[in-house]
Design a protein around this motif. Sequence first.
Motif, PDB file in Angstrom:
ATOM      1  N   GLU A 146      46.221  18.343  45.306  1.00 25.80           N
ATOM      2  CA  GLU A 146      46.584  18.541  44.052  1.00 25.80           C
ATOM      3  C   GLU A 146      45.417  18.767  43.068  1.00 25.80           C
ATOM      4  O   GLU A 146      44.269  18.289  43.183  1.00 25.80           O
ATOM      5  N   THR A 147      45.780  19.407  41.950  1.00 19.55           N
ATOM      6  CA  THR A 147      44.649  19.645  40.981  1.00 19.55           C
ATOM      7  C   THR A 147      44.078  18.503  40.508  1.00 19.55           C
ATOM      8  O   THR A 147      42.818  18.470  40.340  1.00 19.55           O
ATOM      9  N   THR A 148      44.842  17.439  40.155  1.00 23.20           N
ATOM     10  CA  THR A 148      44.058  16.038  39.597  1.00 23.20           C
ATOM     11  C   THR A 148      42.919  15.654  40.638  1.00 23.20           C
ATOM     12  O   THR A 148      41.946  15.275  40.159  1.00 23.20           O
ATOM     13  N   CYS A 149      43.036  15.916  42.077  1.00 28.26           N
ATOM     14  CA  CYS A 149      42.431  15.454  42.855  1.00 28.26           C
ATOM     15  C   CYS A 149      41.213  16.334  42.785  1.00 28.26           C
ATOM     16  O   CYS A 149      39.914  15.738  42.922  1.00 28.26           O
ATOM     17  N   ILE A 150      41.354  17.524  42.710  1.00 30.93           N
ATOM     18  CA  ILE A 150      40.272  18.593  42.840  1.00 30.93           C
ATOM     19  C   ILE A 150      39.237  18.384  41.547  1.00 30.93           C
ATOM     20  O   ILE A 150      38.202  18.275  41.867  1.00 30.93           O
ATOM     21  N   VAL A 151      39.940  17.946  40.467  1.00 30.26           N
ATOM     22  CA  VAL A 151      39.334  17.811  39.501  1.00 30.26           C
ATOM     23  C   VAL A 151      38.287  16.285  39.511  1.00 30.26           C
ATOM     24  O   VAL A 151      37.118  16.416  39.297  1.00 30.26           O
ATOM     25  N   SER A 152      39.000  15.447  40.278  1.00 29.29           N
ATOM     26  CA  SER A 152      38.110  14.189  40.645  1.00 29.29           C
ATOM     27  C   SER A 152      36.932  14.544  41.236  1.00 29.29           C
ATOM     28  O   SER A 152      35.905  13.969  41.194  1.00 29.29           O
ATOM     29  N   PHE A 153      37.057  15.595  42.509  1.00 32.22           N
ATOM     30  CA  PHE A 153      35.811  15.922  43.300  1.00 32.22           C
ATOM     31  C   PHE A 153      34.660  16.664  42.347  1.00 32.22           C
ATOM     32  O   PHE A 153      33.609  16.322  42.335  1.00 32.22           O
ATOM     33  N   VAL A 154      35.483  17.440  41.646  1.00 30.99           N
ATOM     34  CA  VAL A 154      34.443  18.312  40.498  1.00 30.99           C
ATOM     35  C   VAL A 154      33.499  17.237  39.736  1.00 30.99           C
ATOM     36  O   VAL A 154      32.446  17.620  39.955  1.00 30.99           O
TER      37      VAL A 154
END
Length: 188
Positions: free
Chosen positions: A49-57
């Motif tokens: 999910e996008t929020t998870c990708i943002v956390s990675f970034v």
Amino acid sequence: QYYQYLWTRMQSLDDKALLGELPYSLQLQLALVLNRTLFTRVPIFKQMETTCIVSFVQKMRPMIAMPQQVVLQQGAEASALYFVNRGRLAVLNQAGLQLDTLVDNDFFGESSLINDSLCVLAVRALEYCDLMCLHKGDFERVLLRFPDLRESVLEHAEMAREEREARAEKLALRCRVHALVKPRLVLH
């Protein structure tokens, strides 16, 4: 040569200072755009999910590996999860034989990081490589926010390991066949 490589990659030594002056939301958007290929091609990110990708970034840091630099040392603790943006790296066994080659959009270091075990194989850069790394502490913080992610990463790690083993077996078979089909000396 390192600085020459940085220059050819259009990166300046002041990138951090320049980006640091941008608003945080713009920094994040820029990081997502710059790493778009990574997030669209690396299997581990496809179902996230996008929020998870943002956390990675937010936690990922760029790293440049120089030719012959050992990025992951066999027998050592894994300190990060690495993603290959650009370049080629050799996966080496205990004897130092190359089992596989990691290329753009591959990742490594995940199983040792998740299982908290020592690295079984070594990874060495074959050329200048642009990597993104997520350090162990940052990785654990992302997993705390997204507990289901651990299973997903383990599944992808297992699939990647199986693919690497299959490629290594094919390589070993080719080497054995090549050794059996040595040219014979014919005397006339």
